[in-house]
Design an enzyme around this catalytic site. Structure first.
Site, PDB file in Angstrom:
ATOM      1  N   TRP A  38      -6.907  11.795   5.209  1.00  0.00           N
ATOM      2  CA  TRP A  38      -6.747  12.199   3.852  1.00  0.00           C
ATOM      3  C   TRP A  38      -5.325  11.660   3.656  1.00  0.00           C
ATOM      4  O   TRP A  38      -4.566  12.258   2.688  1.00  0.00           O
ATOM      5  CB  TRP A  38      -7.001  13.480   3.806  1.00  0.00           C
ATOM      6  CG  TRP A  38      -8.253  14.286   4.273  1.00  0.00           C
ATOM      7  CD1 TRP A  38      -9.043  13.175   4.536  1.00  0.00           C
ATOM      8  CD2 TRP A  38      -9.182  15.540   3.564  1.00  0.00           C
ATOM      9  NE1 TRP A  38     -10.496  14.087   4.521  1.00  0.00           N
ATOM     10  CE2 TRP A  38     -10.007  15.065   4.170  1.00  0.00           C
ATOM     11  CE3 TRP A  38      -8.558  16.544   2.646  1.00  0.00           C
ATOM     12  CZ2 TRP A  38     -11.021  16.398   3.750  1.00  0.00           C
ATOM     13  CZ3 TRP A  38      -8.753  17.410   2.615  1.00  0.00           C
ATOM     14  CH2 TRP A  38     -10.323  17.064   2.897  1.00  0.00           C
ATOM     15  N   THR A  66      -9.573  -0.378   2.967  1.00  0.00           N
ATOM     16  CA  THR A  66      -9.789   0.905   2.804  1.00  0.00           C
ATOM     17  C   THR A  66     -10.487   1.754   1.537  1.00  0.00           C
ATOM     18  O   THR A  66     -10.739   2.909   1.032  1.00  0.00           O
ATOM     19  CB  THR A  66      -8.781   1.714   2.311  1.00  0.00           C
ATOM     20  OG1 THR A  66      -7.904   1.125   1.320  1.00  0.00           O
ATOM     21  CG2 THR A  66      -7.277   1.692   3.820  1.00  0.00           C
ATOM     22  N   LEU A  70       1.307   3.574   2.216  1.00  0.00           N
ATOM     23  CA  LEU A  70       1.619   4.239   3.538  1.00  0.00           C
ATOM     24  C   LEU A  70       3.453   3.351   3.548  1.00  0.00           C
ATOM     25  O   LEU A  70       4.113   3.389   4.319  1.00  0.00           O
ATOM     26  CB  LEU A  70       0.630   3.945   4.749  1.00  0.00           C
ATOM     27  CG  LEU A  70       1.815   4.056   5.932  1.00  0.00           C
ATOM     28  CD1 LEU A  70       2.310   5.942   6.342  1.00  0.00           C
ATOM     29  CD2 LEU A  70       0.952   4.144   6.922  1.00  0.00           C
ATOM     30  N   GLY A 121       0.630  -1.444   0.078  1.00  0.00           N
ATOM     31  CA  GLY A 121       0.401  -0.076  -0.052  1.00  0.00           C
ATOM     32  C   GLY A 121       1.232   1.151   0.000  1.00  0.00           C
ATOM     33  O   GLY A 121       1.891   1.155   0.406  1.00  0.00           O
ATOM     34  N   TYR A 137     -16.664   1.018   7.038  1.00  0.00           N
ATOM     35  CA  TYR A 137     -15.655   1.161   7.238  1.00  0.00           C
ATOM     36  C   TYR A 137     -14.925   1.847   8.424  1.00  0.00           C
ATOM     37  O   TYR A 137     -13.925   1.537   9.270  1.00  0.00           O
ATOM     38  CB  TYR A 137     -14.509   2.475   5.915  1.00  0.00           C
ATOM     39  CG  TYR A 137     -13.698   2.548   6.043  1.00  0.00           C
ATOM     40  CD1 TYR A 137     -12.758   1.523   6.038  1.00  0.00           C
ATOM     41  CD2 TYR A 137     -13.193   4.179   6.814  1.00  0.00           C
ATOM     42  CE1 TYR A 137     -10.948   2.591   6.223  1.00  0.00           C
ATOM     43  CE2 TYR A 137     -11.607   4.499   5.758  1.00  0.00           C
ATOM     44  CZ  TYR A 137     -10.549   3.828   5.920  1.00  0.00           C
ATOM     45  OH  TYR A 137      -9.234   4.057   6.530  1.00  0.00           O
ATOM     46  N   THR A 178      -7.612   5.641  11.699  1.00  0.00           N
ATOM     47  CA  THR A 178      -8.335   6.800  10.223  1.00  0.00           C
ATOM     48  C   THR A 178      -9.119   7.846  11.016  1.00  0.00           C
ATOM     49  O   THR A 178      -9.492   7.179  12.526  1.00  0.00           O
ATOM     50  CB  THR A 178     -10.014   6.029   9.720  1.00  0.00           C
ATOM     51  OG1 THR A 178      -9.590   6.799   8.977  1.00  0.00           O
ATOM     52  CG2 THR A 178     -10.054   4.800  10.081  1.00  0.00           C
ATOM     53  N   ASP A 181      -0.425 -12.282   4.317  1.00  0.00           N
ATOM     54  CA  ASP A 181      -2.089 -12.635   5.018  1.00  0.00           C
ATOM     55  C   ASP A 181      -2.637 -12.023   6.070  1.00  0.00           C
ATOM     56  O   ASP A 181      -2.062 -12.799   6.795  1.00  0.00           O
ATOM     57  CB  ASP A 181      -3.147 -13.460   3.863  1.00  0.00           C
ATOM     58  CG  ASP A 181      -4.110 -13.648   4.098  1.00  0.00           C
ATOM     59  OD1 ASP A 181      -5.489 -12.516   4.772  1.00  0.00           O
ATOM     60  OD2 ASP A 181      -4.778 -14.617   3.736  1.00  0.00           O
ATOM     61  N   ALA A 191      -4.524  -2.784   5.874  1.00  0.00           N
ATOM     62  CA  ALA A 191      -6.003  -2.270   5.899  1.00  0.00           C
ATOM     63  C   ALA A 191      -7.120  -2.384   4.845  1.00  0.00           C
ATOM     64  O   ALA A 191      -6.219  -2.104   3.276  1.00  0.00           O
ATOM     65  CB  ALA A 191      -6.426  -0.480   6.328  1.00  0.00           C
ATOM     66  N   LYS A 225     -13.070   0.192  11.270  1.00  0.00           N
ATOM     67  CA  LYS A 225     -11.620   0.401  11.767  1.00  0.00           C
ATOM     68  C   LYS A 225     -11.498   0.693  13.323  1.00  0.00           C
ATOM     69  O   LYS A 225     -10.347   0.764  14.454  1.00  0.00           O
ATOM     70  CB  LYS A 225     -11.108   1.842  11.086  1.00  0.00           C
ATOM     71  CG  LYS A 225     -10.917   1.603  10.509  1.00  0.00           C
ATOM     72  CD  LYS A 225      -9.216   0.825   9.077  1.00  0.00           C
ATOM     73  CE  LYS A 225      -8.188   1.765  10.286  1.00  0.00           C
ATOM     74  NZ  LYS A 225      -6.712   0.545   9.927  1.00  0.00           N
TER      75      LYS A 225
END
Length: 291
Positions: A149, A61, A13, A11, A124, A100, A34, A59, A128
């Site tokens: 964001w 997302t 990040l 991802g 979502y 988040t 996984d 995550a 989270k």
């Protein structure tokens, strides 16, 4: 040298964390690790050499898709962190779990503090928040870092979408009644590594929930205009619209600015203002290139 296991290495990040110098980073992609497989997670944590810290950047997302795939969203965002935290607890490995702004209702008018009441409005955010609770209640040495964001030169995100649309549309409309704090993944990654080093050195923050975002706040419309400016395009090609003009399956928070006071109080370096970071990001990457 600190050893970092970064889940979700494919991802934006995760890829940014792999580029931070001064630490040994193992950042397997979802295909390589996984996080919904307990056995794979336990093996990955057990193989870490001290000093080590795990950063959970994995995550689900897809905010809108989560409304039609709640089971998958819960598996990745809630069940997987629970298993990861249990594995870290059993090996006494510290865990940093990335969360988040969507855990909040979005009806505030001032930045959310770490102890502000939560109230996610969609699947979502619910998943989270469940992940946060699972991590913090696991008994592991764990910290939750909420951000907002996030964008980078990798994967899919708002900045890359705007760069693509700038080259294919003469004008476009972007919502101007949702406020948040854009966060360059490279800056966030550097902040997370600073936190990981502090934890490994025995100087961990007392607060187990921290907020880390780009400085300041803006709207998606203003953010889009800034992207156009960085592209050398006319920002007046972007016009404002309302959330009602652009309905989505999942409800977006109208206000999701997070207060970085907890981060500063912990003695951690605050991230630079979002507009300054955006210029730095464009200086470092070509956002029109798929990556």
């Amino acid at each position: 040298m600190l050893n970092l296991l970064v889940t979700g290495g494919g991802g934006q990040l995760g890829r940014s964390l792999a580029e931070v110098p001064g630490v040994a980073v193992h950042a397997p992609t979802s295909a390589e690790l996984d996080v919904t497989s307990a056995g794979a997670v336990i093996e990955a944590v057990s193989s870490l050499a001290a000093p080590a810290v795990v950063i959970n950047a994995a995550a689900y997302t897809a905010v809108d898709k989560a409304e039609s795939e709640p089971a998958r969203a819960f598996a990745v965002n809630a069940d997987a962190p629970r298993v990861l935290a249990a594995a870290c607890s059993s090996r006494n490995v510290p865990l940093i779990h990335v969360s988040t702004d969507y855990v909040f209702a979005g009806d505030a008018t001032t930045p959310y503090d770490v102890d502000s009441p939560v109230g996610p409005q969609g699947t979502y955010g619910v998943t989270k928040l469940a992940g946060e609770d699972a991590v913090l209640g696991s008994g592991a040495r764990s910290w939750v870092v909420r951000t907002s964001w996030v964008y980078s030169a990798y994967g899919s995100n708002f900045v890359k979408t705007m760069a693509r649309l700038e080259s294919s549309r003469e004008t476009l409309s972007v919502v101007d009644d949702q406020r948040g704090a854009p966060t360059w993944a490279a800056d966030l990654a550097a902040g997370l590594v600073e936190l990981a080093n502090r934890i490994a050195e025995g100087a961990a923050p007392a607060s187990r929930i921290l907020h880390c975002t780009g400085g300041g706040e803006t709207t998606w419309f203003e953010f889009a205009r800034a992207v156009f400016t960085e592209l050398g395009a006319d920002p007046d090609r972007v016009s404002p619209c309302t959330t009602a003009d652009y309905p989505t399956p999942a409800k977006r928070p109208a206000y999701s600015v997070l207060s970085n006071a907890s981060w500063v109080e912990a003695g951690l370096t605050p991230l630079r203002p979002w507009r300054e970071a955006l210029s730095a990001a464009f200086a470092a990457h070509d956002f029109r290139v798929s990556s």
